[in-house]
Design a protein around this motif. Structure first.
Motif, PDB file in Angstrom:
ATOM      1  N   THR A 238       2.635   1.558  -0.990  1.00 48.51           N
ATOM      2  CA  THR A 238       3.691   1.032  -1.724  1.00 48.51           C
ATOM      3  C   THR A 238       4.370   1.465  -2.726  1.00 48.51           C
ATOM      4  O   THR A 238       3.973   2.660  -3.162  1.00 48.51           O
ATOM      5  CB  THR A 238       3.014  -0.346  -2.280  1.00 48.51           C
ATOM      6  OG1 THR A 238       2.037  -0.081  -3.359  1.00 48.51           O
ATOM      7  CG2 THR A 238       2.217  -1.351  -1.372  1.00 48.51           C
ATOM      8  N   ALA A 239       5.444   1.019  -3.302  1.00 48.32           N
ATOM      9  CA  ALA A 239       6.143   1.632  -4.424  1.00 48.32           C
ATOM     10  C   ALA A 239       6.465   0.659  -5.440  1.00 48.32           C
ATOM     11  O   ALA A 239       6.897  -0.534  -5.043  1.00 48.32           O
ATOM     12  CB  ALA A 239       7.195   2.365  -3.904  1.00 48.32           C
ATOM     13  N   ALA A 240       6.312   0.776  -6.886  1.00 48.49           N
ATOM     14  CA  ALA A 240       6.973  -0.020  -7.901  1.00 48.49           C
ATOM     15  C   ALA A 240       8.353   0.208  -7.907  1.00 48.49           C
ATOM     16  O   ALA A 240       8.817  -1.082  -8.160  1.00 48.49           O
ATOM     17  CB  ALA A 240       6.313   0.499  -9.152  1.00 48.49           C
ATOM     18  N   THR A 241       8.717   1.199  -7.806  1.00 47.19           N
ATOM     19  CA  THR A 241      10.447   1.342  -7.843  1.00 47.19           C
ATOM     20  C   THR A 241      10.745   2.152  -6.420  1.00 47.19           C
ATOM     21  O   THR A 241      10.260   3.291  -6.403  1.00 47.19           O
ATOM     22  CB  THR A 241      10.791   2.093  -9.194  1.00 47.19           C
ATOM     23  OG1 THR A 241      10.357   1.497 -10.216  1.00 47.19           O
ATOM     24  CG2 THR A 241      12.389   2.329  -9.389  1.00 47.19           C
ATOM     25  N   VAL A 242      11.986   1.811  -5.965  1.00 46.17           N
ATOM     26  CA  VAL A 242      12.476   2.404  -4.934  1.00 46.17           C
ATOM     27  C   VAL A 242      14.037   3.081  -5.615  1.00 46.17           C
ATOM     28  O   VAL A 242      14.593   2.137  -6.091  1.00 46.17           O
ATOM     29  CB  VAL A 242      12.631   1.816  -3.639  1.00 46.17           C
ATOM     30  CG1 VAL A 242      13.355   2.431  -2.476  1.00 46.17           C
ATOM     31  CG2 VAL A 242      11.223   1.271  -3.217  1.00 46.17           C
ATOM     32  N   VAL A 243      14.195   4.323  -5.375  1.00 49.77           N
ATOM     33  CA  VAL A 243      15.778   4.702  -5.844  1.00 49.77           C
ATOM     34  C   VAL A 243      16.296   5.096  -4.533  1.00 49.77           C
ATOM     35  O   VAL A 243      15.864   5.997  -3.898  1.00 49.77           O
ATOM     36  CB  VAL A 243      15.836   5.662  -6.659  1.00 49.77           C
ATOM     37  CG1 VAL A 243      17.072   6.343  -7.086  1.00 49.77           C
ATOM     38  CG2 VAL A 243      14.966   5.137  -8.195  1.00 49.77           C
TER      39      VAL A 243
END
Length: 320
Positions: A238-243
């Motif tokens: 998982t990721a907290a933020t995706v850019v």
């Protein structure tokens, strides 16, 4: 904040042979084909990473390589396009080191530009195209391929070569801490505005990333090529933020062993991006003025954009 890849059995056999051999003639091949025996790195290379050095690992992202190991422990994961429209990952570790990471694959020219934002980082990779190796030697980083640190690597019996090379990160040093993540990223409250986003897909010619928001986990669930991304232990990545960062992707000076040109992803400059956090998408601008800088994200009116605290995935997409 500071400065911040089958096209058939023949290809599989060729790739496997190249990495199992682990050496080459320096004629411009790729994926672990580097120096032959007795052609080690110069005495200017230190044997251990300095205190405060982040660890960046080039991770295989072909279907044969999955599930990967150690992705869930990375602070930042970069996704880039490589030969044939496939993708490869670079996992960056600062706050903690897992017991193993991999499968480990080869470095690319644009990795050197991307890594300049860190202070003398350690780069773990399986090898590199022969003509690229001198550039790696000259770069302000600490290269750790199996030729540099044989004791830190092992081959797994669970996957075929070349997709079975793994790194034991703790044999290269210790985790330097969050302060070594000189990416320019800010962490904090979400900016105002944005639009609700349940899922976002970024496609390369032969690869696909999908990030789906989980309200219960407060994380983006990672899916690659239509298959949920899990570690070898079964943990969902998982990721907290995706850019999603739109960049110039051009031809580099190098080719793989089949003659395919290696794309060069330019991470210095400026452009558009989307920041995905907290189930919302924000249109932002990005800027990285010089290689030793981190990347700044700002709103249309110039206000800094903060990321959610936790793992960050950055997918480099070709700018329109």
């Amino acid at each position: 904040m500071r400065r911040g890849r089958t096209t058939g059995a023949l290809l599989a056999i060729a790739l496997a042979g190249s990495l199992m051999a682990g050496c080459g003639n320096g004629s411009g091949t790729d994926d672990g084909r580097g120096r032959g025996p007795g052609q080690g790195r110069g005495e200017d290379r230190v044997s251990t990473a300095p205190t405060g050095s982040v660890l960046a690992v080039k991770v295989d992202n072909t279907p044969t390589a999955r599930p990967q190991t150690g992705l869930d422990a990375a602070d930042v994961v970069y996704a880039e396009e490589v030969e044939g429209g496939l993708s490869r990952l670079m996992a960056v570790y600062a706050t903690r080191l897992p017991d193993a990471v991999g499968p480990v694959r080869s470095a690319r020219e644009s990795d050197l530009e991307l890594l300049r934002q860190f202070d003398e980082p350690t780069l773990a990779f399986s090898g590199a195209q022969g003509k690229l190796l001198p550039l790696i030697d000259k770069a302000p980083l600490h290269p750790k391929s199996p030729r540099d640190a044989a004791g830190a690597y092992y081959r797994s019996s669970g996957k075929p070569a070349p997709h079975n090379l793994y790194l034991r990160p703790k044999r290269l040093g210790s985790a330097p801490g969050a302060g070594a993540l000189t990416t320019g990223y800010r962490y904090g409250a979400a900016p105002s505005g944005g639009t609700p986003e349940n899922a976002r897909t970024v496609s390369y010619p032969a690869a696909r990333f999908t990030f789906t928001w989980s309200g219960s986990q407060k994380r983006w669930l990672v899916t690659m090529d239509g298959t949920p991304t899990v570690t070898t232990g079964g943990k969902r990545v998982t990721a907290a933020t995706v850019v999603v960062q739109y960049v110039k992707v051009r031809q580099s000076r190098f080719q793989d062993f089949l003659g395919n040109n290696t794309p060069y992803t330019e991470t210095v400059g400026s452009g558009k991006a989307q920041v995905l956090r907290d189930g919302r998408a924000y249109d932002v601008n990005w800027e990285r003025e010089k290689p030793t800088d981190g990347t700044d994200f700002t709103t249309a009116d110039g206000r800094p954009v903060s990321l959610a605290k936790g793992p960050v995935w950055v997918v480099f997409a070709k700018a329109p």
